[in-house]
Design an enzyme around this catalytic site. Sequence first.
Site, PDB file in Angstrom:
ATOM      1  N   TYR A  57       0.859  -1.181   0.000  1.00  0.00           N
ATOM      2  CA  TYR A  57       0.000   0.000   0.000  1.00  0.00           C
ATOM      3  C   TYR A  57       0.890   1.224   0.000  1.00  0.00           C
ATOM      4  CZ  TYR A  57      -3.374   3.514   1.665  1.00  0.00           C
ATOM      5  OH  TYR A  57      -4.163   4.632   1.798  1.00  0.00           O
ATOM      6  N   ASP A  65       9.345   2.768  -0.909  1.00  0.00           N
ATOM      7  CA  ASP A  65       8.339   3.448  -0.087  1.00  0.00           C
ATOM      8  C   ASP A  65       8.685   3.149   1.376  1.00  0.00           C
ATOM      9  OD1 ASP A  65       4.688   3.483   0.112  1.00  0.00           O
ATOM     10  OD2 ASP A  65       6.255   4.287   1.412  1.00  0.00           O
ATOM     11  N   LYS A 118       5.171   9.878   8.159  1.00  0.00           N
ATOM     12  CA  LYS A 118       4.952   9.393   9.529  1.00  0.00           C
ATOM     13  C   LYS A 118       5.965   9.945  10.535  1.00  0.00           C
ATOM     14  CE  LYS A 118       2.521   5.337   7.789  1.00  0.00           C
ATOM     15  NZ  LYS A 118       1.156   5.343   8.303  1.00  0.00           N
TER      16      LYS A 118
HETATM   17  P1  KE4 Z   1      -0.538   8.618   4.227  1.00  0.00           P
HETATM   18  O1  KE4 Z   1      -1.033   9.287   2.985  1.00  0.00           O
HETATM   19  O2  KE4 Z   1      -1.640   7.831   4.940  1.00  0.00           O
HETATM   20  O3  KE4 Z   1       0.202   9.588   5.163  1.00  0.00           O
HETATM   21  O4  KE4 Z   1       0.583   7.562   3.825  1.00  0.00           O
HETATM   22  C1  KE4 Z   1       0.253   6.571   2.880  1.00  0.00           C
HETATM   23  C2  KE4 Z   1       1.210   5.401   3.020  1.00  0.00           C
HETATM   24  C3  KE4 Z   1       2.217   5.263   2.086  1.00  0.00           C
HETATM   25  N1  KE4 Z   1       3.102   4.243   2.154  1.00  0.00           N
HETATM   26  C4  KE4 Z   1       3.035   3.331   3.167  1.00  0.00           C
HETATM   27  C5  KE4 Z   1       4.051   2.228   3.221  1.00  0.00           C
HETATM   28  C6  KE4 Z   1       2.031   3.434   4.156  1.00  0.00           C
HETATM   29  O5  KE4 Z   1       1.972   2.518   5.154  1.00  0.00           O
HETATM   30  C7  KE4 Z   1       1.090   4.492   4.084  1.00  0.00           C
HETATM   31  C8  KE4 Z   1      -0.030   4.652   5.087  1.00  0.00           C
HETATM   32  N2  KE4 Z   1      -0.145   3.630   6.065  1.00  0.00           N
HETATM   33  C9  KE4 Z   1      -1.481   3.371   6.573  1.00  0.00           C
HETATM   34  C10 KE4 Z   1      -1.375   2.285   7.649  1.00  0.00           C
HETATM   35  N3  KE4 Z   1      -1.112   1.020   7.072  1.00  0.00           N
HETATM   36  C11 KE4 Z   1      -2.132   4.607   7.085  1.00  0.00           C
HETATM   37  C12 KE4 Z   1      -3.344   4.370   7.952  1.00  0.00           C
HETATM   38  C13 KE4 Z   1      -4.588   4.898   7.300  1.00  0.00           C
HETATM   39  O6  KE4 Z   1      -4.747   4.702   6.071  1.00  0.00           O
HETATM   40  O7  KE4 Z   1      -5.414   5.457   8.045  1.00  0.00           O
END
Ligand code: KE4
Length: 427
Positions: free
Chosen positions: A145, A240, A268
């Site tokens: 993801y 990523d 993060k």
């Molecule tokens: P954000 O756009 O949510 O800040 O980041 C996206 C993203 C990109 N790459 C990786 C490896 C990630 O894990 C994420 C976001 N992680 C999720 C939790 N697995 C965010 C939680 C959510 O979607 O509320």
Amino acid sequence: MRPHTKSAAAFAEARRFIPGGVNSPVRAFRGVGGEPFFVERAEGAHIWDVDGNELIDYVGTWGPAILGHAPRVVRDAITDAASRGVSFGIPNPYEIEMARTICAWVPSIEKVRMVNSGTEATMSCIRLARGFTGRDLIVKFEGCYHGHVDALLVKAGSGALTHGQPDSAGVPAALAELTITLPFNDVTALRSLFMARGSQIAAVIVEPVPANAGLYLPREGFLEVLRQQCSQYGAVLIFDEVMTGFRLARGGYQERCGISPDLTALGKVIGGGLPVGAFGGSAEIMDQLSPDGPVYQAGTLSGNPLAMSAGLAQLREMDRVNGWARLEELGAEFENGVRFALKKAGRDYVFQRIGSMFCLYFTSGEIWNLADAQRSDKAAFARYFHACLEAGIYFAPSQFEAGFLSLAHTPADLAQTAAAATTALIA
Ligand code: KE4
């Protein structure tokens, strides 16, 4: 555990104005059933819900809370920065400090640009790679993801997987066709794709440690082959590290595995809890970005002074106390507790961990890719999740998420967790 009376009322009210009552789907507890609790406050490794229940938190706002919640150094940095302005939209010294730090800690990053989320970071990497190579094809791996970017919501993990929408509605087929997905850890499939279409591939984007379908690890040599194939065919390799960056090592997972991607997406931890993402890589590629180059990318709040101050305070504190060494120790202690619980309960479930990131799969055998992860018994996981929650332990509300430790977790927290896990696993 007090009844979730106030949370239930809050959720009913939230659903009137917010789709699904949440601002991000995974928070809705659809992967485990029941309704989400609402948080009142958070400090250290603990959170308190609006009904007064205290929980040990292993989600850590999905990764940012590496020092624990609301650490003093971060709160002070935000207060101090806010006394001089909340947002500028003008170049400011904080941005230089953050960029200098990222470039110093992550050698593959010669230049970096700040954005406001991990999604923006990966989205920008994709556009930049396409602009730099003049090619269109993107390759990703099933279960990974990378945020809710149209081009990457194809066989995606995390909430998309939890809610059975790995290929989201609203993504045009013409666009989805430009994204090819492969099984993670499948060297044969990787080599075959490059042999067939290598000259058309703009970029491969990968979570070097996939943590959005639970947590599984790269097989020996897999990332090395990926690096070699990208170099051979002129495709941009994007790591990523939104989740693993500044968590698995000061220089992220690429420091541990010794592989240098061409671009890295970050997020993060570098925001200290405030909205921050970043992407960086070789100057040759990064200089293709506007205003110097033809690839446009922008953001009103990029480099926001509060977010920069919070992130810098968090990174500096991790460096001051060598938090990464402590996280390794905590991770090992936590794993001992979980393995004790599994043994006591006579369960052969699969516990996987790297540093302070972990996942307990409710299945047996080995887990090396999404298909393996999907063998998990989601109903059994849901029962375990709720039993732990009732015992004051908050794990991610989905089998397809990773858990996180922080520097704020204490031996007492770990002991309480192991006891609760044992009871839950026996049940
Ligand atoms: P954000 O756009 O949510 O800040 O980041 C996206 C993203 C990109 N790459 C990786 C490896 C990630 O894990 C994420 C976001 N992680 C999720 C939790 N697995 C965010 C939680 C959510 O979607 O509320």
